[in-house]
Motif scaffolding. Structure first.
Motif, short mmCIF file in Angstrom:
data_model
loop_
_atom_site.label_atom_id
_atom_site.label_comp_id
_atom_site.label_asym_id
_atom_site.label_seq_id
_atom_site.Cartn_x
_atom_site.Cartn_y
_atom_site.Cartn_z
N ILE A 314 -12.84 -11.35 36.51
CA ILE A 314 -13.31 -10.01 36.15
C ILE A 314 -13.68 -9.94 34.67
O ILE A 314 -14.74 -9.43 34.29
CB ILE A 314 -12.25 -8.95 36.50
N LEU A 315 -12.80 -10.47 33.82
CA LEU A 315 -13.05 -10.40 32.38
C LEU A 315 -14.24 -11.26 31.97
O LEU A 315 -14.89 -10.98 30.96
CB LEU A 315 -11.80 -10.80 31.60
N ASN A 316 -14.51 -12.31 32.73
CA ASN A 316 -15.66 -13.14 32.40
C ASN A 316 -16.99 -12.40 32.57
O ASN A 316 -18.02 -12.84 32.07
CB ASN A 316 -15.67 -14.40 33.27
N ARG A 317 -16.95 -11.26 33.28
CA ARG A 317 -18.18 -10.46 33.42
C ARG A 317 -18.71 -10.03 32.06
O ARG A 317 -19.93 -9.90 31.87
CB ARG A 317 -17.91 -9.22 34.26
N VAL A 318 -17.79 -9.75 31.14
CA VAL A 318 -18.22 -9.21 29.84
C VAL A 318 -18.01 -10.21 28.72
O VAL A 318 -18.16 -9.88 27.55
CB VAL A 318 -17.46 -7.90 29.52
N ALA A 319 -17.64 -11.44 29.05
CA ALA A 319 -17.42 -12.45 28.02
C ALA A 319 -18.71 -12.73 27.27
O ALA A 319 -19.77 -12.94 27.87
CB ALA A 319 -16.89 -13.74 28.66
N GLY A 320 -18.62 -12.70 25.94
CA GLY A 320 -19.78 -12.98 25.11
C GLY A 320 -20.81 -11.89 25.07
O GLY A 320 -21.94 -12.12 24.64
N LYS A 321 -20.45 -10.67 25.51
CA LYS A 321 -21.40 -9.56 25.55
C LYS A 321 -20.99 -8.40 24.66
O LYS A 321 -21.36 -7.25 24.89
CB LYS A 321 -21.59 -9.08 26.99
N GLY A 322 -20.17 -8.68 23.65
CA GLY A 322 -19.81 -7.65 22.69
C GLY A 322 -18.67 -6.75 23.10
O GLY A 322 -18.38 -5.77 22.41
N SER A 323 -18.00 -7.05 24.20
CA SER A 323 -16.86 -6.24 24.65
C SER A 323 -15.59 -7.09 24.62
O SER A 323 -15.64 -8.32 24.71
CB SER A 323 -17.09 -5.71 26.07
N ALA A 324 -14.45 -6.41 24.52
CA ALA A 324 -13.17 -7.11 24.58
C ALA A 324 -13.07 -7.81 25.93
O ALA A 324 -13.27 -7.22 26.98
CB ALA A 324 -12.02 -6.13 24.41
N SER A 325 -12.77 -9.10 25.89
CA SER A 325 -12.73 -9.87 27.13
C SER A 325 -11.49 -10.76 27.15
O SER A 325 -10.41 -10.32 26.79
CB SER A 325 -14.01 -10.70 27.27
N VAL A 326 -11.66 -12.02 27.55
CA VAL A 326 -10.53 -12.91 27.80
C VAL A 326 -9.71 -13.14 26.54
O VAL A 326 -8.48 -13.10 26.56
CB VAL A 326 -11.02 -14.26 28.37
N LEU A 327 -10.38 -13.39 25.42
CA LEU A 327 -9.67 -13.68 24.17
C LEU A 327 -8.86 -12.47 23.71
O LEU A 327 -7.68 -12.61 23.34
CB LEU A 327 -10.66 -14.10 23.09
N ALA A 328 -9.46 -11.29 23.72
CA ALA A 328 -8.75 -10.08 23.29
C ALA A 328 -7.56 -9.80 24.21
O ALA A 328 -6.46 -9.47 23.75
CB ALA A 328 -9.70 -8.89 23.28
N PHE A 329 -7.79 -9.92 25.52
CA PHE A 329 -6.71 -9.70 26.48
C PHE A 329 -5.55 -10.66 26.22
O PHE A 329 -4.38 -10.26 26.22
CB PHE A 329 -7.24 -9.91 27.90
N ASN A 330 -5.86 -11.92 25.96
CA ASN A 330 -4.81 -12.91 25.75
C ASN A 330 -4.04 -12.66 24.46
O ASN A 330 -2.82 -12.81 24.40
CB ASN A 330 -5.41 -14.31 25.75
N ASN A 331 -4.75 -12.29 23.40
CA ASN A 331 -4.07 -11.98 22.14
C ASN A 331 -3.11 -10.81 22.29
O ASN A 331 -2.00 -10.82 21.75
CB ASN A 331 -5.11 -11.67 21.05
N VAL A 332 -3.54 -9.80 23.01
CA VAL A 332 -2.68 -8.63 23.23
C VAL A 332 -1.49 -9.00 24.11
O VAL A 332 -0.36 -8.55 23.86
CB VAL A 332 -3.49 -7.47 23.84
N PHE A 333 -1.73 -9.82 25.12
CA PHE A 333 -0.62 -10.23 25.97
C PHE A 333 0.42 -10.99 25.16
O PHE A 333 1.63 -10.85 25.38
CB PHE A 333 -1.13 -11.10 27.11
N LEU A 334 -0.02 -11.79 24.21
CA LEU A 334 0.92 -12.52 23.35
C LEU A 334 1.78 -11.55 22.55
O LEU A 334 2.99 -11.77 22.38
CB LEU A 334 0.15 -13.46 22.42
N LEU A 335 1.19 -10.48 22.04
CA LEU A 335 1.97 -9.48 21.32
C LEU A 335 2.98 -8.79 22.25
O LEU A 335 4.11 -8.50 21.86
CB LEU A 335 1.04 -8.43 20.70
N THR A 336 2.55 -8.52 23.47
CA THR A 336 3.46 -7.92 24.45
C THR A 336 4.64 -8.84 24.72
O THR A 336 5.80 -8.41 24.74
CB THR A 336 2.71 -7.63 25.77
N MET A 337 4.35 -10.11 24.92
CA MET A 337 5.41 -11.07 25.20
C MET A 337 6.30 -11.30 24.00
O MET A 337 7.48 -11.63 24.12
CB MET A 337 4.81 -12.39 25.67
N MET A 338 5.76 -11.14 22.80
CA MET A 338 6.58 -11.29 21.60
C MET A 338 7.66 -10.22 21.56
O MET A 338 8.83 -10.49 21.28
CB MET A 338 5.70 -11.22 20.35
N ALA A 339 7.28 -8.98 21.85
CA ALA A 339 8.26 -7.90 21.89
C ALA A 339 9.30 -8.15 22.98
O ALA A 339 10.50 -7.99 22.77
CB ALA A 339 7.56 -6.56 22.12
#
Length: 586
Positions: A314-339
Motif C-alpha cells: 500500500i505504501l509503495n503506491r506513494v513511494a517517491g511521489k512527495g508523500s510520506a511513505s515507507v521510510l517515514a512510516f518506518n522512522n515513526v515506528f522506530l520512535l514508537t518502539m523506542m518508547a
C-alpha cells in the motif's frame, strides 16, 4: 531488520520486537515458552551453586545499557540514511530492507525463540558434553539451510520485488528496489548466523556480546551514510538519477554491517568454551519434532508477515511521489518502539519471572494482580510520552530527520505520522504485557490463535484507510491501523486471560486509566497552547524553532502531567519517579 526496520507487532516472540537486537535473551534458569501447544517444554534447572553468567543484577545492567545504546545508535542510523537518500530513494531502500526481514522471520525468527532455544537449553543440561555436539550439528544444518535459502532468494529478487511493488510505481522505482535487494537480501544468511550464535551464547550465560554486537552493525551503516553524504553531498537525488556507485555504497554498507555483527560474536563463542566445527548429521537433530513444535509459531509469524506485505504494498503506491511513505512510516515506528522498549519492556521483564512462578504454583490471583499492576504502571509511565508525540510530533520530526536529502516538507509529513503514532504507544505495550502473561501461563498456542483475528483487523484497517484517505495521509493511516489492531489485541487478550486466571480487577484498572487520561489531557492542552504561542506555532521552520518548541513544550507537558497526576492521586506516577531516582542514584 537490524538498525530499526519495522516489524509487525508481536513479530518477535520474546515480546520485544527490536530489530537491532536480533536475538532472544534467555538463561538456563528461565521458563521458556514454546509453540508446541499450551504446555511448554520444561527446561532443566541449573544445579545449586552453578553459575552460568554472573549475577542477575549484573547481567540486567549489561542488557539495559546495551539496549539503550543500541536503540539510540540505531535511531541515528535511520536518521542518517534518510538524510543521505531522501524520501524517494529512501523508500526504495527501506522497501528492499523489508524483504530479508520477512523471509528471515519465516525461516528462523519465531522458531529460534520458541523451539530451538528450549532444545539447546535441554541438551546443554542433559548431554554429557554439555550439548556441544548437538549444537555443532544444529549450527551446521542451519548455516547450510540459510546459505541455500539466501542464494535462492537473491536469484528470485526481481520476482519478489515485483510482487511487493505497487502497479503505480515507475519502472525506475521497481528497478531500484531490485538493485538494492540484490545487495541486501544476503543479510538473511548473516542475520540467521548472528541470531544462532547469540542463542548459543545466551544459553551458556553470556549476554553482553549478543546485546552489544548490533551496535557494530549500526556503526558500520552510520559510517556508510556519512561517507555517502561526504562523497555525494546534498543534491536532487531521485530514483531516476541515482548512480550504480551510490547504490553499491549504501547497499553494500548495509550488508557489511550485518557481516561485522556476525563476525563480532565469534570471539565470545571461544570465551564460553564453545568450539564450532562443521558436523553434518541432520537426522540426529529430531527435525520432525522441531517441525511439530514450530507449527503454531509459524502460523503466528506467517500471519504477521502477511500484514507487513499488505502494508508495504500500500505504501509503495506513494513511494517517491512527495508523500510520506515507507521510510517515514518506518522512522515513526522506530520512535514508537523506542518508547515501548524503554518503559513497556522494562515493566514486562520485571514482571514475567513473578508471573511465571505464580502460574507454576497455581496462584492465579497473583498472576492477575501482577498483570493489573503492570498495566497501570505502564500506562502511567507512557502517557506523557504519548502526549509529547501527539503535541510535538512535527518539531520532533524536524529536529531528528530534516537535513541532507530529507527535505523540510518531508520532515513535516513525518511529523503528521508521529502525531497519529502517539495513540499507538500505550495499546502496543498493554497488548505485549498481556502476551507476556500468556507466556507465564505456557499459553503460546493461545497467543497464536489470538493473533489471527488481530491480523485480520489490522489488514482490514490497512485496506479501509488505503481506500478512504488521500495519498498524503497513507502512512498516517497505516499507523492508525496498527494502533487499532494493538487495541483489539489488548482487549481480546484481557477477555481470554479473565477466563484463564479469573478476576482481573479491571475496575481498578479503569479507574486508574481515567485519572491518567485526565492528567494527560491537561498536560496536552497546556503543551499545545504553549507551542502555539512560540515561533513557528507548531510547524517550525528549521531546527532552531523546533528545538525551542521541544524544550518549552516538553517541559510544560512533563510538569503539568506530574502535577495533575499527583493531584489526582495516580500512585503509579510516584512509583515511576521513585524508580528513576533509584536508577540515577545507582
Amino acid at each position: 531488520m537490524n538498525g530499526g526496520l519495522y516489524r509487525s507487532t508481536h513479530a518477535a516472540p520474546d515480546g520485544d520486537p527490536r530489530p537491532e537486537d536480533g536475538v532472544t535473551v534467555v538463561s538456563v534458569d528461565d521458563q521458556i515458552p514454546t509453540a508446541g501447544g499450551d504446555q511448554a517444554l520444561p527446561p532443566e534447572r541449573v544445579p545449586a551453586g552453578e553459575s552460568e553468567g554472573g549475577s542477575t543484577t549484573g547481567q540486567s545492567a549489561i542488557m539495559a545499557i546495551g539496549s539503550l545504546v543500541s536503540r539510540i545508535i540505531g535511531f541515528v542510523r535511520n536518521a542518517l540514511i534518510g538524510m543521505a537518500l531522501g524520501a524517494g530513494v529512501g523508500d526504495a531502500y527501506t522497501s528492499a530492507q523489508f524483504l530479508p526481514n520477512q523471509i528471515y522471520e519465516l525461516l528462523l525468527g519465531g522458531i529460534l525463540s520458541s523451539v530451538l532455544i528450549p532444545l539447546l537449553v535441554r541438551r546443554r543440561k542433559a548431554d554429557p558434553d554439555g550439548g556441544q555436539a548437538f549444537t555443532q550439528k544444529l549450527l551446521t544444518f542451519a548455516v547450510v539451510t540459510l546459505g541455500l535459502a539466501a542464494l535462492l532468494v537473491v536469484a528470485a529478487a526481481p520476482v519478489i520485488t515485483a510482487i511487493q511493488a505497487s502497479s503505480e510505481n515507475s519502472a525506475a522505482y521497481k528497478d531500484l528496489v531490485t538493485h538494492f535487494a540484490y545487495l541486501i537480501l544476503p543479510i538473511i544468511f548473516f542475520t540467521g548466523v548472528s541470531a544462532l550464535i547469540g542463542a548459543v551464547l545466551n544459553v551458556r550465560g553470556h549476554f553482553a556480546a549478543p546485546m552489544w554486537a548490533p551496535i557494530l552493525n549500526n556503526l558500520v551503516v552510520i559510517a556508510t551514510a556519512g561517507a555517502f553524504l561526504l562523497m555525494f553531498g546534498r543534491g536532487d537525488l531521485t530514483v531516476d538519477n541515482i548512480s550504480p556507485a551510490q547504490i553499491a555504497l549504501i547497499g553494500g554498507g548495509t550488508l557489511l554491517g550485518m557481516v561485522v555483527q556476525a563476525l563480532g560474536l565469534l570471539p565470545a563463542l571461544r570465551k564460553v568454551g564453545f568450539r564450532w566445527k562443521l558436523s553434518w548429521d541432520p537426522r540426529s537433530l529430531g527435525l520432525g519434532e522441531i517441525g511439530r513444535l514450530a507449527g503454531w509459531m509459524l502460523c503466528y509469524v506467517a500471519a504477521n508477515q502477511v500484514a507487513v506485505f499488505v502494508m508495504v504494498k500500500i505504501l509503495n503506491r506513494v513511494a517517491g511521489k512527495g508523500s510520506a511513505s515507507v521510510l517515514a512510516f518506518n522512522n515513526v515506528f522506530l520512535l514508537t518502539m523506542m518508547a515501548h522498549g524503554i518503559i513497556g519492556v522494562s515493566v514486562m521483564t520485571a514482571l514475567l519471572p513473578k508471573m511465571s512462578a505464580a502460574a507454576a504454583e497455581g496462584r492465579f490471583a497473583d498472576v492477575s494482580a501482577d498483570l493489573t499492576r503492570g498495566i497501570k504502571l505502564t500506562v502511567a509511565a507512557l502517557a506523557p510520552i504519548s502526549v509529547v508525540y501527539a503535541v510535538l510530533g512535527v518539531p520532533i520530526s524536524v529536529m531528528l530527520f530534516e537535513g541532507g536529502n530529507y527535505t523540510h516538507a518531508q520532515a513535516l509529513d513525518t511529523g503528521t505520522v508521529l502525531t497519529v503514532a502517539a495513540f499507538a504507544v500505550i495499546p502496543l505495550s498493554v497488548s505485549y504485557l498481556c502476551t507476556y502473561a500468556f507466556y507465564s501461563l505456557q499459553g503460546n498456542k493461545t497467543v497464536a490463535l489470538i493473533n489471527l483475528p488481530v491480523v485480520v483487523v489490522r489488514v482490514a484497517a490497512y485496506l479501509i484507510f488505503a481506500a478512504g484517505l488521500s495519498r498524503g495521509l497513507l502512512a498516517a493511516g497505516m499507523t492508525a491501523a496498527n494502533a487499532i489492531s494493538y487495541l483489539v489485541s489488548a482487549l481480546v487478550s484481557l477477555a481470554v486471560l479473565r477466563r484463564r486466571v479469573g478476576r482481573l480487577n479491571l475496575g481498578s484498572v479503569a479507574a486508574a486509566l481515567i485519572r491518567v487520561a485526565i492528567a494527560a489531557a491537561v498536560a496536552g492542552a497546556l503543551g499545545y497552547l504553549v507551542v502555539r504561542l512560540l515561533p513557528g506555532a507548531g510547524e517550525p521552520d528549521g531546527r532552531i524553532e523546533a528545538l525551542i518548541q521541544l524544550v518549552a513544550g516538553g517541559a510544560v507537558i512533563l510538569i503539568a502531567y506530574l502535577v495533575a497526576a499527583t493531584l489526582l492521586r495516580v500512585r503509579e506516577v510516584s512509583q515511576v519517579v521513585g524508580m528513576v531516582r533509584r536508577k540515577i542514584g545507582r
